[in-house]
Structure formats: C-alpha cells, structure tokens
Scaffold this active site. Structure first.
Site, PDB file in Angstrom:
ATOM      1  N   ASP A 168      53.059   3.396  -5.263  1.00 28.19           N
ATOM      2  CA  ASP A 168      53.862   1.955  -4.994  1.00 28.19           C
ATOM      3  C   ASP A 168      52.476   0.831  -4.758  1.00 28.19           C
ATOM      4  O   ASP A 168      52.122   0.163  -5.650  1.00 28.19           O
ATOM      5  CB  ASP A 168      54.773   1.924  -3.818  1.00 28.19           C
ATOM      6  CG  ASP A 168      55.816   2.921  -4.045  1.00 28.19           C
ATOM      7  OD1 ASP A 168      55.391   3.957  -4.429  1.00 28.19           O
ATOM      8  OD2 ASP A 168      56.866   2.603  -3.432  1.00 28.19           O
ATOM      9  N   GLU A 182      56.258  10.911   7.041  1.00 32.79           N
ATOM     10  CA  GLU A 182      55.991  10.529   5.640  1.00 32.79           C
ATOM     11  C   GLU A 182      54.414  10.165   5.566  1.00 32.79           C
ATOM     12  O   GLU A 182      54.037  10.632   4.327  1.00 32.79           O
ATOM     13  CB  GLU A 182      56.956   9.020   5.217  1.00 32.79           C
ATOM     14  CG  GLU A 182      56.807   8.908   3.864  1.00 32.79           C
ATOM     15  CD  GLU A 182      57.759   7.653   3.638  1.00 32.79           C
ATOM     16  OE1 GLU A 182      58.186   7.040   4.452  1.00 32.79           O
ATOM     17  OE2 GLU A 182      57.580   7.244   2.434  1.00 32.79           O
TER      18      GLU A 182
HETATM   19  C1  9WN Z   1      60.280   3.887  -4.282  1.00 34.62           C
HETATM   20  C2  9WN Z   1      60.554   9.026  -2.097  1.00 34.62           C
HETATM   21  C3  9WN Z   1      59.564   8.141  -2.595  1.00 34.62           C
HETATM   22  C4  9WN Z   1      58.430   8.953  -3.132  1.00 34.62           C
HETATM   23  C5  9WN Z   1      57.199   7.817  -3.922  1.00 34.62           C
HETATM   24  C6  9WN Z   1      57.086   6.892  -2.543  1.00 34.62           C
HETATM   25  C7  9WN Z   1      58.307   6.248  -2.189  1.00 34.62           C
HETATM   26  C8  9WN Z   1      59.953   4.631  -3.038  1.00 34.62           C
HETATM   27  C9  9WN Z   1      60.077   3.369  -2.046  1.00 34.62           C
HETATM   28  O1  9WN Z   1      59.418   6.896  -2.023  1.00 34.62           O
HETATM   29  O2  9WN Z   1      58.962   5.295  -2.994  1.00 34.62           O
HETATM   30  O3  9WN Z   1      60.567   4.953  -5.349  1.00 34.62           O
HETATM   31  O4  9WN Z   1      61.145   3.064  -1.472  1.00 34.62           O
HETATM   32  O5  9WN Z   1      58.772   3.106  -1.892  1.00 34.62           O
HETATM   33  O6  9WN Z   1      55.924   5.891  -2.774  1.00 34.62           O
HETATM   34  O7  9WN Z   1      56.144   8.540  -3.916  1.00 34.62           O
HETATM   35  O8  9WN Z   1      58.467   9.716  -4.388  1.00 34.62           O
HETATM   36  O9  9WN Z   1      59.742   9.869  -1.116  1.00 34.62           O
END
Ligand code: 9WN
Length: 424
Positions: A165, A397
């Site tokens: 991200d 996380e």
């Molecule tokens: C957007 C779910 C996901 C991971 C990604 C992480 C985050 C989402 C967010 O969460 O992304 O797709 O809300 O930021 O960056 O790696 O798969 O855990």
C-alpha cells in the site's frame, strides 16, 4: 527448534477464531473479507496443523477467479459486515468475465502456488492438484500476458494495493496520479485503528482515483504506459519467480512437465539478477514513468527470497542492508527487525504501516531467502528474533521496531499462520 506449546496453541486459536467457515478473515474487525495473499499465508500455516482446512482456503480464494485467469486481491463473500471501501468500489458484476461472487478488479502477490506446494508436501493429495493447478497456471499466464512490460519477464503492478500500500517506494509514482475522483472516501479502517498507523486520506484519494480510471477500461488497460500508476515491484516479481518454480514442481507431481512455469521462473530470475546495484548492495526498483532507483524499502532486498543473489552479493546484501543496524537490521535502540523501510531513509516512520514497522510475512520471506542462499545460521537468527517478537507482543498486523509494540489489527491471521510455519 523445540516448539513452545503455548505459542502454537495461541496461533491455532487466532486461525480458528478468524475462520468464517468458508475462508479465514485476515483480522477480526478491520479485515472481514477474503484477501488473496492472506489466504495463501493462512494455507501455509494450516499445512502444519490441518491441511484439509488449508485446501478449503485455496478453493474459496479460487472461487473468485475471473474468466481470463486473474485471481483478485479481494473476494467479497456475501456477509453483513462493516467494511469500506467495499464491493461497490469495484462493481465487478458489470464486467464480462467476472465471477458470480463480488471481487476487486486487481490482484496481489501470487503466493498461492507456494501455499499449494506446502499443503502437498504436508499431505499429498493428487485430486486436489488436479482441481487447482490449472486455475493457478491461468493466473500466472494472465500476469505475463496482461502485466508484462517487455521481454524481461518482469511484470508491473497497477495499484499500490497490489503490493505494500503506502510503502515509500510508491510515493513518486502515486504523486503523479491526478485527483478529482468521484468515488466517496469511506474508510472503515479509521473506526478501528489510529490514523497514525494507516495511509493518509490523500493517499486514499489517489488509491480511489486509480480504481476509478481502471474501471473505465474494465481493469485491463490496452497499454501499461497509459495507466495512472504502474510499478515494477521487486516484492511482487520475486514472489512470482518462486511461485512459478513451485508450480512447475507441482505439475511434476501429477506427471506433467511444467515447462512453461519453469521457463518463466528462470526468466524472472535472470531479470531480477539484472536489477542488482553493486554500489548499493541491493536491487533497483522501477516506476514505469520514472528512473530505476534504490527505494530504501525492504523490497530492494526481495530477490533474496527467490535465491537470486550469488554468494558474494547475498553476503553484502546481508551485512550492508538487511542486518545492518543503521538500515533494516536490529540495533540496540531498535532491536526488532526487519524494518520495512531503511532507518536511514527520510521516509522511515516507525508506526505507519508499510513505512517502517516490522511485518511477519516480510521476515518469513527473508528467512526463506537466506536459507535459499545458503545463509542458514543467519536465517535461524532471523527466525528466532521473529518468534521472540510474536511471543512478546502477540499476533499483530505489524510492530514498532524500537518497542515491539503491536500495531494495526490484533489477532492477525498471517502472523499466526506464518508463526506455525516458522516453528516447524
Ligand atoms: C487494502 C489484508 C490486507 C493485506 C495487504 C495490506 C492491507 C488493505 C488495507 O490489508 O491492505 O487491500 O486496508 O490497507 O496492505 O497486504 O493483504 O490483510
């Protein structure tokens, strides 16, 4: 390593609690839908404790495959949950070739073949391979067909959500994305998490602007040069190199030769090797509209995961970057590693998401990479540090590199799943 029983039990508990019956949520409140590489990591952990449930995780992810082969970054299995931006952002039902279930229109790093290999090594199941290998092969072919830049074999990501991200390596490319987006800036993450640990609203407005433009071309731009954002991410490409090699191995298990996948892996391997920068002892990243740079993010080290560096390069990458106390490695003031951004970078931020904190999946990739490059004692040291972090701070996380403070979602599935793998 002797597994510590309580840590195993706690990890299993997280996976059980996040299990919706059909798929495993990445996190209990913040992430209630199915994400692509999260499910692959979960399956890698489940291979250690419950391969049958791991196979179900793979099946449910593949139920979101598009006709052209894409396996999307999110599958919105119908549920009544609080999450935004949700399925309406993508409107997948409007597009030819979308599956019945609502999904996003982009993808994520293809860890899935590696997960299927882990499941097969844990509990061989020929029928399962017959069921899923074609779909994974179709996804990899799609990546080469739709996302290839040139003959090198490297593929581009078209959205930061396809990798890490808000990682600073995307800043310059993202800054070129024009705003003026009609989509509403609804963010459920802010209801659960501190704003200082998440991407900014300006970044989100740009994320939505990219989606809006991708929707206009049905998520399949005629030319990558015309897309608002295109980046040759080394994390994504190293993951693909390993996944292709694992896919070739899996084809071998069902008596097929896996020639295409093996050749694709070799091509990616060679292309990643070309990105080596001997002055920096790391690899250069490329924004499609800019120059090749050392991004000072951990992705500069990712070809290690695919076993790309030779012995001398791997040693230098380790000493000068990965394990250097001033860069990504542990230091007396900042004992938790590996940071996702070099501590020497002006962009380093110890709390904000992919801009500095330690992530368990990143450490897992690097442990595998060190092993692949023959640096076994160093891999063990990183494994031990990572397990100490989850033992101390739980399955967060991500983590503050100085204090080990858990950040982002708690009870995070891939942190638990990859702990199970690291302990085995
Ligand atoms: C957007 C779910 C996901 C991971 C990604 C992480 C985050 C989402 C967010 O969460 O992304 O797709 O809300 O930021 O960056 O790696 O798969 O855990």
């Amino acid at each position: 390593m002797t597994p510590s029983k309580p840590l195993v039990d706690r990890a299993v508990g997280v996976l059980r609690r996040n299990d919706t019956g059909r798929f495993t949520k990445p996190g209990p409140c913040v992430y209630p839908f199915q994400w692509n590489w999260d499910s692959a990591f979960v399956a890698i952990g489940l291979a250690r404790i419950d391969p049958e449930r791991g196979r179900a995780e793979v099946r449910s992810l593949l139920s979101g495959s598009w006709m052209d082969g894409m396996v999307p970054h999110m599958v919105f299995h119908p549920q009544d949950v609080d999450y935004a931006p949700g399925p309406e952002l993508w409107g997948s039902a409007e597009y030819a070739g979308a599956p019945d279930v609502a999904t996003s229109g982009i993808t994520q790093p293809p860890v899935l073949a590696t997960a299927v290999r882990a499941l097969h090594e844990a509990a061989p199941d020929r029928a399962f391979l017959d069921e899923v290998l074609r779909a994974i092969d179709a996804w990899h072919r799609w990546l080469h067909r739709v996302r290839s830049l040139d003959d090198s074999g490297l593929v581009a990501i078209l959205h930061p959500w396809e990798s890490a991200d808000n990682a600073p390596r995307f800043d310059a490319a993202l800054a070129r994305v024009e705003l003026g987006c009609a989509l509403s800036l609804a963010r459920s993450d802010r209801r659960h998490l501190d704003a200082a640990e998440r991407p900014t609203d300006l970044e989100y407005r740009r994320y939505l602007a990219i989606v809006e433009q991708l929707r206009r071309c049905g998520f399949r731009p005629a030319s990558l040069g015309e897309t608002p954002f295109a980046y040759v991410d080394l994390c994504f490409n190293a993951v693909l190199a390993v996944a292709e090699s694992d896919l070739a191995w899996l084809f071998g298990q069902i008596g097929e030769d896996g020639k295409r996948a093996r050749a694709a892996s070799a091509r990616l391997h060679a292309a990643l090797a070309e990105c080596w920068d001997d002055d920096a002892a790391a690899y250069r990243q490329r924004d499609l509209h800019g120059d090749e740079v050392i991004s000072d993010t951990v992705a500069d080290l990712f070809p290690l995961y695919a076993g790309v560096p030779d012995e001398r390069q791997a040693r230098r990458l380790l000493d000068e970057c990965l394990w250097s106390p001033d860069r990504f490695g542990p230091s007396p003031e900042s004992p938790w590693a590996v940071t996702t951004v070099s501590k020497a970078s002006p962009a380093f931020d110890s709390r904000r998401y992919w801009r500095g904190p330690v992530w368990i999946n990143v450490n897992w990739f690097l442990v595998r990479g060190l092993e692949r490059c023959g640096l076994v004692a160093e891999a063990d040291e990183l494994r031990r540090l990572t397990l100490r972090l989850v033992e101390t701070s739980g399955f967060a996380e991500y983590y503050h590199p100085s204090t080990g403070e858990p950040l982002g979602s708690d009870d995070f599935s891939w942190s638990a799943a990859l702990t199970l793998d690291l302990m085995s």
